[in-house]
Design an enzyme around this catalytic site. Structure first.
Site, mmCIF file in Angstrom:
data_model
loop_
_atom_site.group_PDB
_atom_site.id
_atom_site.type_symbol
_atom_site.label_atom_id
_atom_site.label_comp_id
_atom_site.label_asym_id
_atom_site.label_seq_id
_atom_site.Cartn_x
_atom_site.Cartn_y
_atom_site.Cartn_z
ATOM 1 N N TYR A 201 51.247 52.731 56.139
ATOM 2 C CA TYR A 201 49.672 52.742 55.782
ATOM 3 C C TYR A 201 49.379 54.137 54.979
ATOM 4 C CZ TYR A 201 48.097 48.810 58.766
ATOM 5 O OH TYR A 201 48.016 47.704 59.125
ATOM 6 N N ASN B 27 42.456 44.198 65.101
ATOM 7 C CA ASN B 27 42.239 43.084 64.251
ATOM 8 C C ASN B 27 43.041 41.849 64.034
ATOM 9 O OD1 ASN B 27 43.553 44.624 62.409
ATOM 10 N ND2 ASN B 27 41.980 44.334 60.811
ATOM 11 N N LYS C 213 49.843 42.203 64.947
ATOM 12 C CA LYS C 213 49.779 43.634 65.008
ATOM 13 C C LYS C 213 49.815 43.642 67.051
ATOM 14 C CE LYS C 213 46.684 45.025 61.372
ATOM 15 N NZ LYS C 213 45.468 45.878 61.005
ATOM 16 N N HIS D 85 47.510 41.545 59.805
ATOM 17 C CA HIS D 85 47.483 42.514 58.507
ATOM 18 C C HIS D 85 48.072 41.467 57.411
ATOM 19 C CE1 HIS D 85 48.126 45.475 55.459
ATOM 20 N NE2 HIS D 85 49.382 45.034 55.307
ATOM 21 N N GLU E 107 55.188 46.571 50.884
ATOM 22 C CA GLU E 107 55.153 46.111 52.213
ATOM 23 C C GLU E 107 56.133 45.206 52.586
ATOM 24 O OE1 GLU E 107 51.145 44.930 52.927
ATOM 25 O OE2 GLU E 107 50.404 46.926 52.711
#
Ligand code: CMP
Length: 137
Positions: free
Chosen positions: A49, A112, A9, A115, A126
């Site tokens: 998302y 975080n 990310k 993913h 995805e």
């Protein structure tokens, strides 16, 4: 044999951790069969998302995921989905063990670091979101 999508990310990418994360993936025995870096638009993040569109954190998540470049990878191996999720650690980086990607490189439940797909059907969506079929041969 299974494939899953892995993302580094914008927080971890901007901090320069993409190489360390790719190295950890390879050390774990998972194969990186496709890889690219890109900067998603907010509209692209909203599409990626979409399952979280009704969640209260959706707007902030889309702002975060479009703030800078990411690294997208397709990982392949036996049980690739669960193996990458174990390597990442739990969603909340403050609760992630220090030997996991989120424990090492994440900050909180939103920022975080990484993913991973959570199931075979989401992995198929995805992987297809980021890579064309002829990039996966
Ligand atoms: P990821 O595994 O990419 O899936 C959805 C993302 O939404 C998640 O990682 C976090 O970045 C973010 N997220 C999940 N839960 C929360 C939360 N409670 N508050 C803020 N962001 C969250």
């Amino acid at each position: 044999m299974q494939r899953t999508l892995a993302l580094v990310k914008p927080d971890a990418y901007a901090a320069g951790h993409q190489g360390a994360i790719a190295a950890k993936i390879q050390e774990s025995g998972l194969r990186i069969v496709a890889i690219k870096s890109l900067h998603l638009t907010r509209a692209q993040v909203e599409g990626f998302y979409h399952v979280h569109a009704a969640r209260p954190f959706f707007g902030d998540l889309c702002t975060f995921m479009s703030e800078g470049k990411i690294l997208a990878m397709v990982l392949e191996g036996d049980d690739a989905i669960s193996r990458w999720r174990a390597l990442m650690g739990p969603t909340d980086a403050t609760k992630a063990p220090k030997d996991t990607m989120r424990g090492m490189f994440g900050t909180n439940v939103e920022r975080n670091a990484t993913h991973g797909s959570d199931a075979p059907d989401t992995a198929a969506f995805e992987v297809g979101f980021f890579f064309a079929g002829n990039e996966l041969v």
